[in-house]
Write a protein that holds these residues in place. Sequence first.
Motif, PDB file in Angstrom:
ATOM      1  N   THR A 117      -6.885   3.522  -8.580  1.00  0.00           N
ATOM      2  CA  THR A 117      -6.761   3.982  -7.202  1.00  0.00           C
ATOM      3  C   THR A 117      -7.217   2.877  -6.255  1.00  0.00           C
ATOM      4  O   THR A 117      -7.919   1.935  -6.653  1.00  0.00           O
ATOM      5  N   HIS A 168       2.331   1.698  -3.429  1.00  0.00           N
ATOM      6  CA  HIS A 168       1.262   2.150  -4.324  1.00  0.00           C
ATOM      7  C   HIS A 168       1.053   3.662  -4.175  1.00  0.00           C
ATOM      8  O   HIS A 168       1.011   4.398  -5.164  1.00  0.00           O
ATOM      9  N   LEU A 169       0.896   4.133  -2.933  1.00  0.00           N
ATOM     10  CA  LEU A 169       0.662   5.558  -2.696  1.00  0.00           C
ATOM     11  C   LEU A 169       1.850   6.397  -3.163  1.00  0.00           C
ATOM     12  O   LEU A 169       1.664   7.467  -3.757  1.00  0.00           O
ATOM     13  N   CYS A 170       3.060   5.911  -2.901  1.00  0.00           N
ATOM     14  CA  CYS A 170       4.251   6.646  -3.338  1.00  0.00           C
ATOM     15  C   CYS A 170       4.290   6.748  -4.863  1.00  0.00           C
ATOM     16  O   CYS A 170       4.544   7.834  -5.416  1.00  0.00           O
ATOM     17  N   ALA A 200      -2.163  11.571  -1.149  1.00  0.00           N
ATOM     18  CA  ALA A 200      -2.084  10.135  -0.858  1.00  0.00           C
ATOM     19  C   ALA A 200      -3.055   9.765   0.262  1.00  0.00           C
ATOM     20  O   ALA A 200      -3.740   8.737   0.201  1.00  0.00           O
ATOM     21  N   THR A 259       0.836  -1.201   0.000  1.00  0.00           N
ATOM     22  CA  THR A 259       0.000   0.000   0.000  1.00  0.00           C
ATOM     23  C   THR A 259       0.875   1.257   0.000  1.00  0.00           C
ATOM     24  O   THR A 259       0.597   2.213  -0.728  1.00  0.00           O
ATOM     25  N   TRP A 260       1.957   1.234   0.780  1.00  0.00           N
ATOM     26  CA  TRP A 260       2.862   2.386   0.814  1.00  0.00           C
ATOM     27  C   TRP A 260       3.474   2.621  -0.563  1.00  0.00           C
ATOM     28  O   TRP A 260       3.497   3.747  -1.058  1.00  0.00           O
ATOM     29  N   ARG A 295       1.802   6.518  -7.066  1.00  0.00           N
ATOM     30  CA  ARG A 295       0.703   7.315  -7.618  1.00  0.00           C
ATOM     31  C   ARG A 295       0.844   8.807  -7.334  1.00  0.00           C
ATOM     32  O   ARG A 295       0.345   9.625  -8.086  1.00  0.00           O
ATOM     33  N   HIS A 296       1.507   9.152  -6.237  1.00  0.00           N
ATOM     34  CA  HIS A 296       1.542  10.552  -5.828  1.00  0.00           C
ATOM     35  C   HIS A 296       2.932  11.171  -5.871  1.00  0.00           C
ATOM     36  O   HIS A 296       3.136  12.279  -5.357  1.00  0.00           O
ATOM     37  N   GLU A 311      -6.607   9.541  -1.046  1.00  0.00           N
ATOM     38  CA  GLU A 311      -6.859   8.280  -1.742  1.00  0.00           C
ATOM     39  C   GLU A 311      -7.095   7.152  -0.736  1.00  0.00           C
ATOM     40  O   GLU A 311      -8.008   6.334  -0.892  1.00  0.00           O
ATOM     41  N   LEU A 312      -6.278   7.119   0.309  1.00  0.00           N
ATOM     42  CA  LEU A 312      -6.425   6.092   1.346  1.00  0.00           C
ATOM     43  C   LEU A 312      -7.762   6.235   2.064  1.00  0.00           C
ATOM     44  O   LEU A 312      -8.451   5.241   2.330  1.00  0.00           O
TER      45      LEU A 312
END
Length: 200
Positions: free
Chosen positions: A122, A43-45, A65, A40-41, A47-48, A68-69
Amino acid sequence: MAGFRSLAYQVRDARNDRALRRHSLRRCLERFAPYGHRATWWHLCDRHGIAPEDRGADPLRLVAALEELEDARAVWLEYERQFAERRRREKHHGLRRPEWAWGGSGDAVVRCADPGVRPEGTLGEVLRRLVNALESEPGTGCPVCGESELRWPAALRGRAVGAWEGAWAWDGPVCAGCGIVVPRPALAEAPSASVRAGAA
């Protein structure tokens, strides 16, 4: 111990320095990490535009981020609420064995076997696809991306369904398309030996 909303407030609080805001976002993943913490980390990194080890990340990126979460968490909490209501009705009518349900309570709701291989879109989009699958009958492919090629881990290959125990009793094959671990209850029937044998 701070809850998700308190940690989210710290991420948004402009009075906090960047390191604390980033740390608070990481701690949010201790409360809700649908792909598992690392996946998940990452993914967020990705995407953002946040470098995974950057302790001074741009606060606007951290907040994006977080948003999105939060969207994904809202989708999952609503599903859990509806599931609990349905189970109460079913119990009232004498149905004690629930229909299949996805495991997890926010922690690795849709676990990725390899943190570097994750579903497209997302987190909220992926969980919406998952919830739609949960509200339908179990199928023969991945409930997230629809891929029909499912690869069984070496530890599960060739084992009879009744022989699976512990965590392996829940875990299933890895989707060749999006990389999630598909729980066996999501599958309409036990995969054939030939599918297992073709696992990578």
